[in-house]
Design a protein around this motif. Structure first.
Motif, PDB file in Angstrom:
ATOM      1  N   ASN A   1       0.803  -1.223   0.000  1.00  0.00           N
ATOM      2  CA  ASN A   1       0.000   0.000   0.000  1.00  0.00           C
ATOM      3  C   ASN A   1       0.833   1.268   0.000  1.00  0.00           C
ATOM      4  O   ASN A   1       0.280   2.376   0.002  1.00  0.00           O
ATOM      5  CB  ASN A   1      -0.917   0.011   1.233  1.00  0.00           C
ATOM      6  N   ILE A   2       2.161   1.116   0.004  1.00  0.00           N
ATOM      7  CA  ILE A   2       3.048   2.269   0.079  1.00  0.00           C
ATOM      8  C   ILE A   2       4.004   2.243  -1.105  1.00  0.00           C
ATOM      9  O   ILE A   2       4.903   1.396  -1.179  1.00  0.00           O
ATOM     10  CB  ILE A   2       3.836   2.284   1.401  1.00  0.00           C
ATOM     11  N   GLY A   3       3.812   3.151  -2.046  1.00  0.00           N
ATOM     12  CA  GLY A   3       4.717   3.254  -3.189  1.00  0.00           C
ATOM     13  C   GLY A   3       5.895   4.143  -2.832  1.00  0.00           C
ATOM     14  O   GLY A   3       5.739   5.122  -2.110  1.00  0.00           O
ATOM     15  N   PHE A   4       7.089   3.791  -3.346  1.00  0.00           N
ATOM     16  CA  PHE A   4       8.288   4.565  -3.025  1.00  0.00           C
ATOM     17  C   PHE A   4       9.025   4.896  -4.314  1.00  0.00           C
ATOM     18  O   PHE A   4       9.407   3.999  -5.057  1.00  0.00           O
ATOM     19  CB  PHE A   4       9.200   3.779  -2.084  1.00  0.00           C
ATOM     20  N   VAL A   5       9.216   6.180  -4.583  1.00  0.00           N
ATOM     21  CA  VAL A   5       9.947   6.644  -5.764  1.00  0.00           C
ATOM     22  C   VAL A   5      11.286   7.204  -5.294  1.00  0.00           C
ATOM     23  O   VAL A   5      11.325   8.125  -4.476  1.00  0.00           O
ATOM     24  CB  VAL A   5       9.162   7.725  -6.531  1.00  0.00           C
ATOM     25  N   PHE A   6      12.370   6.637  -5.821  1.00  0.00           N
ATOM     26  CA  PHE A   6      13.707   6.997  -5.376  1.00  0.00           C
ATOM     27  C   PHE A   6      14.359   8.017  -6.315  1.00  0.00           C
ATOM     28  O   PHE A   6      13.992   8.135  -7.487  1.00  0.00           O
ATOM     29  CB  PHE A   6      14.598   5.755  -5.305  1.00  0.00           C
ATOM     30  N   GLN A   7      15.363   8.698  -5.789  1.00  0.00           N
ATOM     31  CA  GLN A   7      16.103   9.671  -6.596  1.00  0.00           C
ATOM     32  C   GLN A   7      16.811   9.001  -7.773  1.00  0.00           C
ATOM     33  O   GLN A   7      16.878   9.549  -8.867  1.00  0.00           O
ATOM     34  CB  GLN A   7      17.138  10.388  -5.721  1.00  0.00           C
ATOM     35  N   ASP A   8      17.318   7.776  -7.552  1.00  0.00           N
ATOM     36  CA  ASP A   8      18.113   7.105  -8.597  1.00  0.00           C
ATOM     37  C   ASP A   8      17.263   6.179  -9.467  1.00  0.00           C
ATOM     38  O   ASP A   8      17.784   5.275 -10.116  1.00  0.00           O
ATOM     39  CB  ASP A   8      19.262   6.326  -7.956  1.00  0.00           C
ATOM     40  N   TYR A   9      15.945   6.395  -9.467  1.00  0.00           N
ATOM     41  CA  TYR A   9      14.973   5.709 -10.330  1.00  0.00           C
ATOM     42  C   TYR A   9      14.685   4.270  -9.893  1.00  0.00           C
ATOM     43  O   TYR A   9      13.572   3.800  -9.999  1.00  0.00           O
ATOM     44  CB  TYR A   9      15.401   5.714 -11.805  1.00  0.00           C
ATOM     45  N   ASN A  10      15.718   3.530  -9.471  1.00  0.00           N
ATOM     46  CA  ASN A  10      15.534   2.149  -9.006  1.00  0.00           C
ATOM     47  C   ASN A  10      14.908   1.269 -10.083  1.00  0.00           C
ATOM     48  O   ASN A  10      13.990   0.490  -9.821  1.00  0.00           O
ATOM     49  CB  ASN A  10      14.667   2.140  -7.731  1.00  0.00           C
ATOM     50  N   LEU A  11      15.436   1.383 -11.305  1.00  0.00           N
ATOM     51  CA  LEU A  11      14.986   0.568 -12.420  1.00  0.00           C
ATOM     52  C   LEU A  11      16.049  -0.455 -12.805  1.00  0.00           C
ATOM     53  O   LEU A  11      17.223  -0.307 -12.470  1.00  0.00           O
ATOM     54  CB  LEU A  11      14.685   1.446 -13.639  1.00  0.00           C
ATOM     55  N   VAL A  12      15.621  -1.496 -13.531  1.00  0.00           N
ATOM     56  CA  VAL A  12      16.554  -2.472 -14.090  1.00  0.00           C
ATOM     57  C   VAL A  12      16.879  -2.007 -15.502  1.00  0.00           C
ATOM     58  O   VAL A  12      16.060  -2.145 -16.418  1.00  0.00           O
ATOM     59  CB  VAL A  12      15.946  -3.893 -14.108  1.00  0.00           C
ATOM     60  N   ASP A  13      18.060  -1.442 -15.689  1.00  0.00           N
ATOM     61  CA  ASP A  13      18.400  -0.769 -16.946  1.00  0.00           C
ATOM     62  C   ASP A  13      18.298  -1.668 -18.174  1.00  0.00           C
ATOM     63  O   ASP A  13      17.896  -1.217 -19.248  1.00  0.00           O
ATOM     64  CB  ASP A  13      19.814  -0.185 -16.868  1.00  0.00           C
ATOM     65  N   ARG A  14      18.653  -2.935 -18.053  1.00  0.00           N
ATOM     66  CA  ARG A  14      18.679  -3.828 -19.218  1.00  0.00           C
ATOM     67  C   ARG A  14      17.320  -4.429 -19.537  1.00  0.00           C
ATOM     68  O   ARG A  14      17.172  -5.133 -20.528  1.00  0.00           O
ATOM     69  CB  ARG A  14      19.711  -4.937 -18.998  1.00  0.00           C
ATOM     70  N   SER A  15      16.333  -4.148 -18.696  1.00  0.00           N
ATOM     71  CA  SER A  15      14.983  -4.685 -18.917  1.00  0.00           C
ATOM     72  C   SER A  15      14.127  -3.679 -19.667  1.00  0.00           C
ATOM     73  O   SER A  15      14.396  -2.469 -19.660  1.00  0.00           O
ATOM     74  CB  SER A  15      14.318  -5.031 -17.586  1.00  0.00           C
ATOM     75  N   LEU A  16      13.071  -4.182 -20.309  1.00  0.00           N
ATOM     76  CA  LEU A  16      12.142  -3.308 -21.014  1.00  0.00           C
ATOM     77  C   LEU A  16      11.404  -2.420 -20.022  1.00  0.00           C
ATOM     78  O   LEU A  16      11.227  -2.755 -18.851  1.00  0.00           O
ATOM     79  CB  LEU A  16      11.131  -4.143 -21.796  1.00  0.00           C
ATOM     80  N   VAL A  17      10.964  -1.280 -20.516  1.00  0.00           N
ATOM     81  CA  VAL A  17      10.173  -0.363 -19.707  1.00  0.00           C
ATOM     82  C   VAL A  17       8.962  -1.075 -19.112  1.00  0.00           C
ATOM     83  O   VAL A  17       8.661  -0.942 -17.916  1.00  0.00           O
ATOM     84  CB  VAL A  17       9.744   0.850 -20.559  1.00  0.00           C
ATOM     85  N   LEU A  18       8.259  -1.841 -19.930  1.00  0.00           N
ATOM     86  CA  LEU A  18       7.072  -2.564 -19.466  1.00  0.00           C
ATOM     87  C   LEU A  18       7.403  -3.505 -18.316  1.00  0.00           C
ATOM     88  O   LEU A  18       6.678  -3.580 -17.316  1.00  0.00           O
ATOM     89  CB  LEU A  18       6.446  -3.343 -20.618  1.00  0.00           C
ATOM     90  N   ASP A  19       8.520  -4.239 -18.445  1.00  0.00           N
ATOM     91  CA  ASP A  19       8.914  -5.178 -17.399  1.00  0.00           C
ATOM     92  C   ASP A  19       9.256  -4.449 -16.099  1.00  0.00           C
ATOM     93  O   ASP A  19       8.983  -4.952 -15.003  1.00  0.00           O
ATOM     94  CB  ASP A  19      10.107  -6.017 -17.856  1.00  0.00           C
ATOM     95  N   ASN A  20       9.851  -3.270 -16.214  1.00  0.00           N
ATOM     96  CA  ASN A  20      10.154  -2.480 -15.027  1.00  0.00           C
ATOM     97  C   ASN A  20       8.881  -2.053 -14.303  1.00  0.00           C
ATOM     98  O   ASN A  20       8.811  -2.086 -13.075  1.00  0.00           O
ATOM     99  CB  ASN A  20      10.980  -1.245 -15.405  1.00  0.00           C
ATOM    100  N   VAL A  21       7.882  -1.674 -15.064  1.00  0.00           N
ATOM    101  CA  VAL A  21       6.623  -1.235 -14.449  1.00  0.00           C
ATOM    102  C   VAL A  21       5.930  -2.407 -13.771  1.00  0.00           C
ATOM    103  O   VAL A  21       5.347  -2.257 -12.686  1.00  0.00           O
ATOM    104  CB  VAL A  21       5.709  -0.576 -15.499  1.00  0.00           C
ATOM    105  N   LEU A  22       6.009  -3.584 -14.376  1.00  0.00           N
ATOM    106  CA  LEU A  22       5.375  -4.769 -13.797  1.00  0.00           C
ATOM    107  C   LEU A  22       5.991  -5.175 -12.456  1.00  0.00           C
ATOM    108  O   LEU A  22       5.367  -5.885 -11.666  1.00  0.00           O
ATOM    109  CB  LEU A  22       5.461  -5.944 -14.770  1.00  0.00           C
ATOM    110  N   ILE A  23       7.209  -4.710 -12.185  1.00  0.00           N
ATOM    111  CA  ILE A  23       7.830  -4.988 -10.889  1.00  0.00           C
ATOM    112  C   ILE A  23       6.943  -4.475  -9.756  1.00  0.00           C
ATOM    113  O   ILE A  23       6.947  -5.023  -8.646  1.00  0.00           O
ATOM    114  CB  ILE A  23       9.236  -4.360 -10.823  1.00  0.00           C
ATOM    115  N   GLY A  24       6.159  -3.447 -10.039  1.00  0.00           N
ATOM    116  CA  GLY A  24       5.247  -2.914  -9.039  1.00  0.00           C
ATOM    117  C   GLY A  24       4.214  -3.912  -8.555  1.00  0.00           C
ATOM    118  O   GLY A  24       3.594  -3.713  -7.498  1.00  0.00           O
ATOM    119  N   ARG A  25       4.029  -5.008  -9.282  1.00  0.00           N
ATOM    120  CA  ARG A  25       3.039  -6.030  -8.902  1.00  0.00           C
ATOM    121  C   ARG A  25       3.649  -7.194  -8.118  1.00  0.00           C
ATOM    122  O   ARG A  25       2.925  -8.070  -7.654  1.00  0.00           O
ATOM    123  CB  ARG A  25       2.358  -6.594 -10.160  1.00  0.00           C
ATOM    124  N   LEU A  26       4.967  -7.206  -7.952  1.00  0.00           N
ATOM    125  CA  LEU A  26       5.615  -8.362  -7.345  1.00  0.00           C
ATOM    126  C   LEU A  26       5.188  -8.594  -5.902  1.00  0.00           C
ATOM    127  O   LEU A  26       5.209  -9.728  -5.418  1.00  0.00           O
ATOM    128  CB  LEU A  26       7.142  -8.216  -7.418  1.00  0.00           C
TER     129      LEU A  26
END
Length: 243
Positions: A80-105
């Motif tokens: 229930n708590i989303g966290f947006v970091f300064q350094d984006y916290n993305l997986v650079d080599r993954s597709l944008v879509l796959d990065n967004v889906l991490i929110g469902r893990l």
């Protein structure tokens, strides 16, 4: 919705990173947190999802004291708590879509998380979230091909896909130029207004805080020294915050 009650945090058992914090945040508020480096801004946010645990005091989320949660309850809280970091916290080599889906893990079993198994509804939710932040055309690009501003918007989309009750953002525009910072802040504002989403955001730039946030909380040496409307933040008060 969120309440700090006499909350203190100490990392070394001596100095207080947060000193007797009492704060109430209601549903739908857009709160900017300001203060100099070391004032306790990041610590304040990290206590809300217990990345940092209070040394004393209580924190209530939806009326429940979260400082007493067990591991299973904590996992449920963090959905229930989303966290947006300064350094984006993305997986650079993954597709944008796959990065967004991490929110469902946080909703997945270990098996489904490991193999990246998502439902059609979750794919649709991720696509919708990317469209909401103006990146519908970037779905199948790799994250490392995006600009800094675009990466931060992907991070926002990932948080939206999580479907949280509150979004915490820790200096999300600190590494961006002025124009890009305003673009990212525009999307935070849109999320706040369109979804009645509660947002707490740490900002280094006071002018951005005054422009976008309904309410500003200022910290100095772990204490709240201002809590009020953005329009009430005078130059005299700012001198007290940053002197």
């Amino acid at each position: 919705m969120l309440k700090f009650e006499n909350t203190r945090v100490s990392y070394d058992g001596k100095a207080l990173a947060l000193d007797d914090i009492n704060l109430v945040v209601e549903q739908g508020e857009f709160v900017g947190i300001i203060g100099s480096s070391g004032s306790g801004k990041s610590t304040l946010l990290k206590t809300i999802n217990l990345l940092v645990r209070p040394s004393s005091g209580k924190i209530y989320f939806d009326g429940k004291d979260i400082t007493k949660l067990n591991n299973k309850e904590l996992r449920s809280l963090r959905r229930n708590i989303g966290f947006v970091f300064q350094d984006y916290n993305l997986v650079d080599r993954s597709l944008v879509l796959d990065n967004v889906l991490i929110g469902r893990l946080g909703y997945k079993s270990s098996f489904k998380s490991f193999f990246g198994i998502f439902t059609d509804e979750e794919y649709e939710s991720a696509t919708t979230a990317l469209k909401q932040v103006g990146l519908g055309e970037k779905i199948f690009e790799r994250a490392d091909q995006l600009s800094g501003g675009q990466k931060q918007r992907v991070a926002i989309a990932k948080t939206l896909c999580q479907r949280p009750k509150i979004i915490l953002a820790d200096e999300p525009v600190a590494s961006l130029d002025i124009s890009t910072s305003q673009t990212v802040m525009d999307y935070f504002k849109k999320v706040n207004e369109k979804k009645n989403m509660t947002i707490l955001i740490n900002l280094h730039d006071v002018n951005l805080a005054k422009k976008y946030c309904h309410r500003i909380v200022a910290l100095r040496k772990g204490k709240i020294i201002f809590d009020g409307k953005a329009g009430d933040l005078s130059d005299e008060i700012l001198k007290t915050i940053y002197d």
